[in-house]
Design a protein around this motif. Structure first.
Motif, PDB file in Angstrom:
ATOM      1  N   TYR A   1      33.231  23.053  44.155  1.00 61.81           N
ATOM      2  CA  TYR A   1      33.821  22.682  42.866  1.00 61.81           C
ATOM      3  C   TYR A   1      34.067  23.917  42.013  1.00 61.81           C
ATOM      4  N   HIS A   2      33.078  24.819  41.979  1.00 68.90           N
ATOM      5  CA  HIS A   2      33.198  26.012  41.143  1.00 68.90           C
ATOM      6  C   HIS A   2      34.360  26.884  41.614  1.00 68.90           C
ATOM      7  N   ASN A   3      34.479  27.050  42.919  1.00 72.98           N
ATOM      8  CA  ASN A   3      35.534  27.911  43.439  1.00 72.98           C
ATOM      9  C   ASN A   3      36.897  27.247  43.400  1.00 72.98           C
ATOM     10  N   LYS A   4      36.945  25.919  43.468  1.00 70.53           N
ATOM     11  CA  LYS A   4      38.225  25.210  43.385  1.00 70.53           C
ATOM     12  C   LYS A   4      38.883  25.462  42.034  1.00 70.53           C
ATOM     13  N   ALA A   5      38.056  25.609  40.989  1.00 66.98           N
ATOM     14  CA  ALA A   5      38.592  25.849  39.656  1.00 66.98           C
ATOM     15  C   ALA A   5      39.311  27.197  39.569  1.00 66.98           C
ATOM     16  N   TYR A   6      38.979  28.105  40.511  1.00 64.43           N
ATOM     17  CA  TYR A   6      39.590  29.431  40.494  1.00 64.43           C
ATOM     18  C   TYR A   6      40.604  29.627  41.616  1.00 64.43           C
ATOM     19  N   ALA A   7      40.943  28.532  42.298  1.00 67.75           N
ATOM     20  CA  ALA A   7      41.885  28.640  43.411  1.00 67.75           C
ATOM     21  C   ALA A   7      43.216  29.194  42.917  1.00 67.75           C
ATOM     22  N   ASP A   8      43.760  30.128  43.693  1.00 65.96           N
ATOM     23  CA  ASP A   8      45.064  30.740  43.408  1.00 65.96           C
ATOM     24  C   ASP A   8      45.090  31.486  42.072  1.00 65.96           C
ATOM     25  N   ASN A   9      43.925  31.832  41.556  1.00 69.40           N
ATOM     26  CA  ASN A   9      43.857  32.585  40.302  1.00 69.40           C
ATOM     27  C   ASN A   9      43.781  34.079  40.638  1.00 69.40           C
ATOM     28  N   PRO A  10      44.790  34.863  40.258  1.00 66.98           N
ATOM     29  CA  PRO A  10      44.797  36.286  40.625  1.00 66.98           C
ATOM     30  C   PRO A  10      43.642  37.070  40.009  1.00 66.98           C
ATOM     31  N   VAL A  11      43.042  36.537  38.942  1.00 64.89           N
ATOM     32  CA  VAL A  11      41.914  37.231  38.318  1.00 64.89           C
ATOM     33  C   VAL A  11      40.737  37.340  39.277  1.00 64.89           C
TER      34      VAL A  11
ATOM     35  N   ILE B   1      38.112  40.427  40.006  1.00 66.16           N
ATOM     36  CA  ILE B   1      36.657  40.344  39.835  1.00 66.16           C
ATOM     37  C   ILE B   1      35.954  40.758  41.123  1.00 66.16           C
ATOM     38  N   ASN B   2      36.453  40.276  42.255  1.00 65.22           N
ATOM     39  CA  ASN B   2      35.851  40.644  43.537  1.00 65.22           C
ATOM     40  C   ASN B   2      36.006  42.140  43.809  1.00 65.22           C
ATOM     41  N   LYS B   3      37.151  42.715  43.424  1.00 66.28           N
ATOM     42  CA  LYS B   3      37.341  44.153  43.589  1.00 66.28           C
ATOM     43  C   LYS B   3      36.378  44.926  42.694  1.00 66.28           C
ATOM     44  N   ALA B   4      36.165  44.421  41.485  1.00 68.98           N
ATOM     45  CA  ALA B   4      35.218  45.072  40.570  1.00 68.98           C
ATOM     46  C   ALA B   4      33.804  45.051  41.152  1.00 68.98           C
ATOM     47  N   ARG B   5      33.409  43.940  41.750  1.00 75.75           N
ATOM     48  CA  ARG B   5      32.081  43.854  42.353  1.00 75.75           C
ATOM     49  C   ARG B   5      31.946  44.838  43.515  1.00 75.75           C
ATOM     50  N   LEU B   6      33.000  44.942  44.310  1.00 71.26           N
ATOM     51  CA  LEU B   6      32.976  45.896  45.420  1.00 71.26           C
ATOM     52  C   LEU B   6      32.867  47.327  44.903  1.00 71.26           C
ATOM     53  N   MET B   7      33.597  47.639  43.838  1.00 68.27           N
ATOM     54  CA  MET B   7      33.539  48.982  43.255  1.00 68.27           C
ATOM     55  C   MET B   7      32.133  49.289  42.753  1.00 68.27           C
ATOM     56  N   MET B   8      31.470  48.306  42.153  1.00 66.67           N
ATOM     57  CA  MET B   8      30.117  48.532  41.653  1.00 66.67           C
ATOM     58  C   MET B   8      29.121  48.697  42.796  1.00 66.67           C
ATOM     59  N   ARG B   9      29.302  47.956  43.880  1.00 63.86           N
ATOM     60  CA  ARG B   9      28.408  48.108  45.036  1.00 63.86           C
ATOM     61  C   ARG B   9      28.577  49.483  45.685  1.00 63.86           C
ATOM     62  N   ASP B  10      29.821  49.998  45.666  1.00 63.55           N
ATOM     63  CA  ASP B  10      30.084  51.303  46.275  1.00 63.55           C
ATOM     64  C   ASP B  10      29.751  52.466  45.343  1.00 63.55           C
ATOM     65  N   ASP B  11      29.435  52.173  44.096  1.00 63.20           N
ATOM     66  CA  ASP B  11      29.186  53.220  43.108  1.00 63.20           C
ATOM     67  C   ASP B  11      27.892  52.927  42.361  1.00 63.20           C
ATOM     68  N   LEU B  12      26.776  52.870  43.107  1.00 57.74           N
ATOM     69  CA  LEU B  12      25.496  52.562  42.474  1.00 57.74           C
ATOM     70  C   LEU B  12      25.030  53.687  41.557  1.00 57.74           C
ATOM     71  N   ALA B  13      25.577  54.877  41.759  1.00 58.48           N
ATOM     72  CA  ALA B  13      25.216  55.990  40.880  1.00 58.48           C
ATOM     73  C   ALA B  13      25.878  55.880  39.517  1.00 58.48           C
ATOM     74  N   GLY B  14      26.810  54.940  39.360  1.00 55.84           N
ATOM     75  CA  GLY B  14      27.417  54.711  38.058  1.00 55.84           C
ATOM     76  C   GLY B  14      28.369  55.794  37.603  1.00 55.84           C
TER      77      GLY B  14
ATOM     78  N   SER C   1      40.678  50.326  35.205  1.00 51.89           N
ATOM     79  CA  SER C   1      41.325  50.643  36.474  1.00 51.89           C
ATOM     80  C   SER C   1      41.970  49.410  37.104  1.00 51.89           C
ATOM     81  N   LEU C   2      41.507  48.234  36.706  1.00 50.74           N
ATOM     82  CA  LEU C   2      42.065  46.985  37.215  1.00 50.74           C
ATOM     83  C   LEU C   2      43.121  46.399  36.282  1.00 50.74           C
ATOM     84  N   GLY C   3      43.438  47.142  35.219  1.00 49.77           N
ATOM     85  CA  GLY C   3      44.450  46.679  34.281  1.00 49.77           C
ATOM     86  C   GLY C   3      43.982  45.571  33.370  1.00 49.77           C
ATOM     87  N   MET C   4      42.676  45.548  33.061  1.00 48.77           N
ATOM     88  CA  MET C   4      42.104  44.493  32.227  1.00 48.77           C
ATOM     89  C   MET C   4      41.394  45.112  31.027  1.00 48.77           C
ATOM     90  N   GLY C   5      41.557  44.494  29.854  1.00 51.85           N
ATOM     91  CA  GLY C   5      40.780  44.896  28.695  1.00 51.85           C
ATOM     92  C   GLY C   5      39.329  44.527  28.919  1.00 51.85           C
TER      93      GLY C   5
END
Length: 306
Positions: free
Chosen positions: A181-191, A195-208, A218-222
Motif C-alpha cells: 500500500y505504501h509503495n503503491k502511493a508512490y508508483a510512477d512518481n519520479p521523486v 530519494i533512492n539515489k540520495a540514499r545510495l549517495m549517503m551509503r557510499d559517502d559515510l564520511a559525509g 545535486s538532484l535538482g531539489m530544494g
C-alpha cells in the motif's frame, strides 16, 4: 475446531490454548468463499456472531479480509460507506462496528483471517494503522493469496505448533499489506528515483563529504522539499538516515575489525577521536571504546585450534 468446506469455500474457527496465548498472537478464524452474483450474503453456515451483515457487527478480534474478485461496499463506525474493488484488504478492528457486503450484480471472492493478542495490538494500534483508514488497495498479489492459503492449510491440519506458524504468517501479511500500500502511493512518481539515489549517495559517502543539502541540490531539489518527501517516503529525515548509517558502520568496525578508534573515526570522516566519541556516545549511550570492550566480553573471539 468448528469449520466448513466445499469445492469453492472453506473456513475454520480455531480453539486456542494457554500456551498459544503466551505467544502473543493467536488465530481465531480463517477461510475463503466465493459469492456468486445474486447470492445471499453471508452464507448461513457462519456462527451467529459472524453473520450479522444487515445490522453490522462488532468483533473482539482483528480481521484481515482480502477481496480478490468482484466488488462491494464497506462501512464502519470510523469510516463512511466506501466502495470496495477487487484487490482491497479490509482491516477490521476489535470493538469497532462495521458492515460490508458484495454487490448483487458482481458478487465477490474473499479470503480472511481473524486474530488477537498483545503483539497484534502493538502493531495495529500504531500510527501506521487507524480505524478511520481500514481499506488498503494493494491490487491482486499472488504472494498475499499464497500466505492466506498457507494459513488455511495449517488450520486444516492443526499439527503441533500450527498456531505459532500462523502467527508468523499473519505478521507477514500485515507487513506485506503495509509495504504494498505504501509503495503503491508512490508508483510512477519520479521523486522516488531521486530519494533512492540520495540514499545510495549517503551509503557510499559515510564520511559525509557531501552534506544532505548538497545532495538535494545535486538532484535538482530544494532542501526543504527534499527533506519533506524523504521523510514521507522513508519515515525518517535524511539527517537521521545518514546518522543511522554511520552508527551502523561504526559498530561494525568496532566489533569486527582491528582498526583503532582513531582509525575508525578517520574512516567515518570525523576530525578527531573526541568528535567521534561525542557523536557515538550521544546515540549509543557509551563511548566507542567502552562499546568495543563490552562487545568483546559478550562475544569473545574463538581461539584457533591447533
Amino acid at each position: 475446531m468448528e469449520g466448513f468446506s466445499s469445492r469453492n469455500d472453506s473456513w475454520s474457527y480455531l480453539a486456542v490454548s494457554g500456551a498459544d496465548e503466551q505467544w502473543g498472537l493467536v488465530c481465531t478464524t480463517a477461510g475463503f468463499q466465493n459469492v456468486p452474483p445474486e447470492s445471499p450474503y453471508p452464507v448461513s453456515q457462519h456462527p451467529r456472531d459472524y453473520n450479522r451483515i444487515s445490522t453490522g457487527r462488532i468483533f473482539n478480534e482483528y480481521q484481515l479480509v482480502y477481496i480478490t474478485e468482484g466488488g462491494g461496499w464497506f462501512e464502519s463506525a470510523s469510516c463512511p460507506r466506501t466502495r470496495i474493488a477487487s484487490g482491497t484488504v479490509m482491516l477490521l478492528f476489535p470493538g469497532e462496528w462495521h458492515t460490508y457486503h458484495p454487490d448483487k450484480e458482481t458478487g465477490w471472492s474473499e479470503m480472511w483471517v481473524g486474530f488477537r493478542g498483545p503483539v497484534a495490538d502493538t502493531v495495529l494500534r500504531s500510527q501506521h494503522f487507524q480505524p478511520s483508514e481500514p481499506l488498503y488497495r494493494i491490487g491482486i498479489s499472488e504472494t498475499v493469496i499464497g500466505l492466506y492459503r498457507e494459513i488455511l492449510s495449517h488450520a486444516d491440519k492443526q499439527k503441533p505448533g500450527y498456531q505459532q506458524m500462523i502467527a508468523g504468517i499473519i505478521q507477514h501479511i500485515i507487513g506485506h499489506v503495509h509495504y504494498k500500500y505504501h509503495n503503491k502511493a508512490y508508483a510512477d512518481n519520479p521523486v522516488v528515483d531521486k530519494i533512492n539515489k540520495a540514499r545510495l549517495m549517503m551509503r557510499d559517502d559515510l564520511a559525509g563529504n557531501m552534506n544532505v543539502e548538497a545532495i538535494a541540490a545535486s538532484l535538482g531539489m530544494g532542501y526543504t522539499w527534499f527533506r519533506r518527501v524523504f521523510k514521507e517516503y522513508t519515515g525518517i529525515s535524511p539527517a537521521r538516515y545518514r546518522t543511522q548509517l554511520r552508527m551502523a558502520r561504526a559498530k561494525e568496525l568496532l566489533t569486527s575489525s582491528d582498526l583503532s578508534v582513531s582509525e575508525i573515526a578517520f574512516d567515518l570522516g570525523f576530525e578527531s577521536i573526541s568528535q567521534f566519541s561525542t557523536f557515538f556516545s550521544k546515540h549509543e549511550g557509551s563511548p566507542p571504546s567502552v562499546f568495543r570492550e563490552k562487545n568483546a566480553m559478550l562475544h569473545p573471539k574463538s581461539s584457533q585450534q591447533g
